[in-house]
Motif scaffolding. Structure first.
Motif, short mmCIF file in Angstrom:
data_model
loop_
_atom_site.label_atom_id
_atom_site.label_comp_id
_atom_site.label_asym_id
_atom_site.label_seq_id
_atom_site.Cartn_x
_atom_site.Cartn_y
_atom_site.Cartn_z
N TYR A 284 -45.43 85.21 77.24
CA TYR A 284 -44.99 84.39 75.96
C TYR A 284 -43.91 83.84 76.28
CZ TYR A 284 -44.27 84.02 71.01
OH TYR A 284 -44.09 83.51 69.67
N ALA A 285 -43.82 82.63 76.66
CA ALA A 285 -42.72 81.67 77.19
C ALA A 285 -41.81 81.63 76.18
CB ALA A 285 -43.12 80.23 77.47
N LYS A 286 -42.12 81.42 74.81
CA LYS A 286 -41.07 81.24 73.67
C LYS A 286 -40.14 82.46 73.70
CE LYS A 286 -41.97 78.93 69.98
NZ LYS A 286 -42.42 78.35 68.72
N ALA A 287 -40.61 83.78 73.93
CA ALA A 287 -39.80 85.12 73.97
C ALA A 287 -38.57 84.89 75.07
CB ALA A 287 -40.78 86.45 73.77
N TYR A 288 -39.19 84.34 76.32
CA TYR A 288 -38.17 84.17 77.17
C TYR A 288 -37.27 83.02 76.98
CZ TYR A 288 -40.89 86.89 80.68
OH TYR A 288 -41.57 88.16 81.18
N GLY A 289 -37.64 82.32 76.36
CA GLY A 289 -36.76 81.12 75.93
C GLY A 289 -35.62 81.68 74.85
N ARG A 290 -36.16 82.15 73.68
CA ARG A 290 -35.26 82.76 72.64
C ARG A 290 -34.35 84.04 73.41
NH1 ARG A 290 -38.90 82.24 68.10
NH2 ARG A 290 -38.29 80.14 67.42
N MET A 291 -34.88 84.88 74.15
CA MET A 291 -33.87 85.71 75.07
C MET A 291 -32.95 85.15 75.71
SD MET A 291 -35.02 89.29 76.94
CE MET A 291 -36.05 88.66 77.89
N GLY A 292 -33.24 83.94 76.40
CA GLY A 292 -32.26 83.22 77.06
C GLY A 292 -31.22 82.61 76.00
N LEU A 293 -31.72 82.41 74.84
CA LEU A 293 -30.62 81.79 73.76
C LEU A 293 -29.59 83.04 73.51
CD1 LEU A 293 -29.46 79.62 71.93
CD2 LEU A 293 -31.45 80.58 70.28
N ALA A 294 -30.33 84.15 73.18
CA ALA A 294 -29.55 85.24 72.89
C ALA A 294 -28.14 85.67 73.83
CB ALA A 294 -30.22 86.24 72.24
N LEU A 295 -28.96 85.74 74.83
CA LEU A 295 -28.02 85.97 76.21
C LEU A 295 -26.88 84.79 76.12
CD1 LEU A 295 -30.95 87.14 78.59
CD2 LEU A 295 -29.08 88.66 77.40
N SER A 296 -27.48 83.71 76.31
CA SER A 296 -26.27 82.61 76.22
C SER A 296 -25.21 82.95 75.23
CB SER A 296 -26.95 81.20 76.20
OG SER A 296 -27.59 80.94 77.29
N CYS A 297 -25.58 82.91 74.04
CA CYS A 297 -24.78 83.46 72.86
C CYS A 297 -23.78 84.46 73.12
CB CYS A 297 -25.60 83.48 71.70
SG CYS A 297 -26.33 81.92 71.16
N GLN A 298 -24.12 85.46 74.11
CA GLN A 298 -23.30 86.62 74.35
C GLN A 298 -22.40 86.13 75.67
OE1 GLN A 298 -26.11 89.76 74.70
NE2 GLN A 298 -25.57 90.55 72.41
N ASN A 299 -22.60 85.04 76.24
CA ASN A 299 -21.92 84.43 77.45
C ASN A 299 -22.40 85.37 78.46
OD1 ASN A 299 -20.19 82.78 75.81
ND2 ASN A 299 -18.73 84.54 75.87
N ARG A 300 -23.70 85.75 78.52
CA ARG A 300 -24.39 86.50 79.66
C ARG A 300 -25.29 85.22 80.29
NH1 ARG A 300 -26.96 91.45 76.71
NH2 ARG A 300 -28.03 91.93 78.74
N TYR A 301 -24.67 84.54 81.13
CA TYR A 301 -25.47 83.09 81.37
C TYR A 301 -26.24 83.59 82.61
CZ TYR A 301 -22.16 81.12 78.27
OH TYR A 301 -21.46 80.63 77.17
N ASP A 302 -25.82 84.43 83.57
CA ASP A 302 -26.60 84.80 84.75
C ASP A 302 -28.15 85.12 84.34
OD1 ASP A 302 -25.08 83.82 86.79
OD2 ASP A 302 -24.01 85.85 86.55
N ALA A 303 -28.01 86.16 83.28
CA ALA A 303 -29.27 86.65 82.52
C ALA A 303 -30.15 85.60 81.80
CB ALA A 303 -28.96 87.85 81.60
#
Length: 176
Positions: free
Chosen positions: A88-107
């Motif tokens: 489910y690509a959108k779930a990976y994309g959303r998770m990337g967004l949430a991680l970015s918002c936490q400054n967890r850029y590598d993840a």
């Protein structure tokens, strides 16, 4: 009766009526999101999930959690969506967004890369990946010039008090 498993838990397969009602609740939740009623949207998605553990419902709820800056809950919902559908690509994309918002850029980079493997033409994933990669480069440069400093200090949350237009000035695109 059919059953399916998520982790250690077993759930009965939903009836056709349950699926129909859950989809209607999802649509109501989507309307709440459009109206910026994110808590109401979460409640609609909660009700839909009780009827049918569809990965879309978890991913939609993750989007509402992101809008409320509840990133840990968003990540948890994305992980659940991916446990139900690992492609489910959108779930990976959303998770990337949430991680970015936490400054967890590598993840976040890893999540966006996986999203792009599954949906290689998605411009939002491409732009959000580029933003996360740039943030990692900036952090590396700051660390090289001042090794004792926090490499992510000064970056701020992507959706912090300053807000900003999605996709502009280094902001991730929440439009998906």
């Amino acid at each position: 009766m059919l059953h399916y498993f998520l982790g250690e838990e077993e759930f009965p397969a939903p009836s056709a009526e349950d699926i129909q009602r859950a989809n209607a609740l999802k649509e109501e939740g989507n309307e709440c999101v459009k109206a910026s009623k994110f808590n109401d949207a979460i409640e609609k998605y909660n009700q839909a999930i009780k009827l049918n553990r569809d990965p879309v419902y978890f991913c939609n709820r993750a989007a509402a959690y992101c809008r409320l800056e509840q990133y840990d809950l968003a990540i948890q919902d994305c992980r659940t969506a991916l446990a139900l559908d690992e492609n489910y690509a959108k779930a990976y994309g959303r998770m990337g967004l949430a991680l970015s918002c936490q400054n967890r850029y590598d993840a976040a980079i890893e999540s966006y890369k996986k999203a792009l493997e599954l949906d290689p033409n998605n411009e939002s994933y491409k732009s959000n990946l580029a933003i996360a990669e740039e943030k990692v480069r900036e952090a590396g440069q700051r660390f090289q010039s001042n090794p004792g400093a926090n490499p992510f200090g000064g970056l701020g949350g992507l959706l912090g008090a300053g807000g900003g237009a999605p996709g502009a000035a280094g902001m991730p695109d929440l439009g998906e």
